[in-house]
Design an enzyme around this catalytic site. Structure first.
Site, mmCIF file in Angstrom:
data_model
loop_
_atom_site.group_PDB
_atom_site.id
_atom_site.type_symbol
_atom_site.label_atom_id
_atom_site.label_comp_id
_atom_site.label_asym_id
_atom_site.label_seq_id
_atom_site.Cartn_x
_atom_site.Cartn_y
_atom_site.Cartn_z
ATOM 1 N N CYS A 71 0.873 -1.182 0.000
ATOM 2 C CA CYS A 71 0.000 0.000 0.000
ATOM 3 C C CYS A 71 0.912 1.236 0.000
ATOM 4 C CB CYS A 71 -1.000 -0.025 1.155
ATOM 5 S SG CYS A 71 -0.298 0.148 2.798
ATOM 6 N N ARG A 104 -3.613 -0.647 5.446
ATOM 7 C CA ARG A 104 -4.169 -1.734 4.638
ATOM 8 C C ARG A 104 -3.238 -2.924 4.483
ATOM 9 N NH1 ARG A 104 -5.837 2.010 -0.308
ATOM 10 N NH2 ARG A 104 -3.954 3.015 0.457
ATOM 11 N N ASP A 131 -9.113 3.183 1.598
ATOM 12 C CA ASP A 131 -8.034 3.614 2.480
ATOM 13 C C ASP A 131 -8.621 4.223 3.749
ATOM 14 O OD1 ASP A 131 -5.705 4.490 3.663
ATOM 15 O OD2 ASP A 131 -5.115 5.812 2.013
#
Length: 143
Positions: free
Chosen positions: A8, A14, A115
């Site tokens: 990420c 994440r 996100d």
């Protein structure tokens, strides 16, 4: 041995979540790591990421890593959270093209993983809920 690398942006939300989910479910024939395309080295997972993982019975001893050539070479499969992450990897590491996929693309879908960065704990729980079935599909595909 299969080496799965989740990527990420900052490697604090994440990708550490995805790493923890797969690590909890995978057998001995799969190793998993995570990294960020703009990560600082050694940053812990965000407090909300750690809390959500703890709520799900997973320890979070995460320390962020910047995506490097060594990690690219280590990985059998690189799964990104967004198409932007995938494009950034392909630009910086063009030789990795045959093993880089967005997470949703890898499991025959499309789109990006949301996100949660900077959001309230509920947003992190939603991201976990989004990731969990995707990781189960990854695991099925890898076996």
């Amino acid at each position: 041995m299969i080496h799965v690398l989740f990527v990420c942006t900052g490697n604090t939300c994440r990708s550490p979540m995805a790493e923890a989910i797969l690590r909890k479910r995978c057998g001995e024939n799969i190793e998993v790591k995570s990294a960020g395309i703009f990560a600082g080295e050694g940053t812990p997972a965000s407090p909300n990421t750690a809390q959500v993982l703890q709520e799900k019975g997973m320890e979070c001893q995460h320390s962020s890593s910047l995506l490097t050539q060594d990690l690219i070479e280590w990985a059998t499969c690189i799964l990104t959270m967004t198409s932007h992450h995938k494009q950034a990897i392909l630009y910086s590491f063009p030789q990795s093209g045959d093993k880089v996929f967005t997470l949703k693309e890898y499991v025959d879908g499309s789109g990006d993983v949301s996100d949660p960065f900077g959001g309230p704990i509920e947003i992190y729980r939603e991201t976990y809920a989004e990731l969990e079935p995707l990781i189960e599909q990854v695991l099925s595909k890898l076996k």
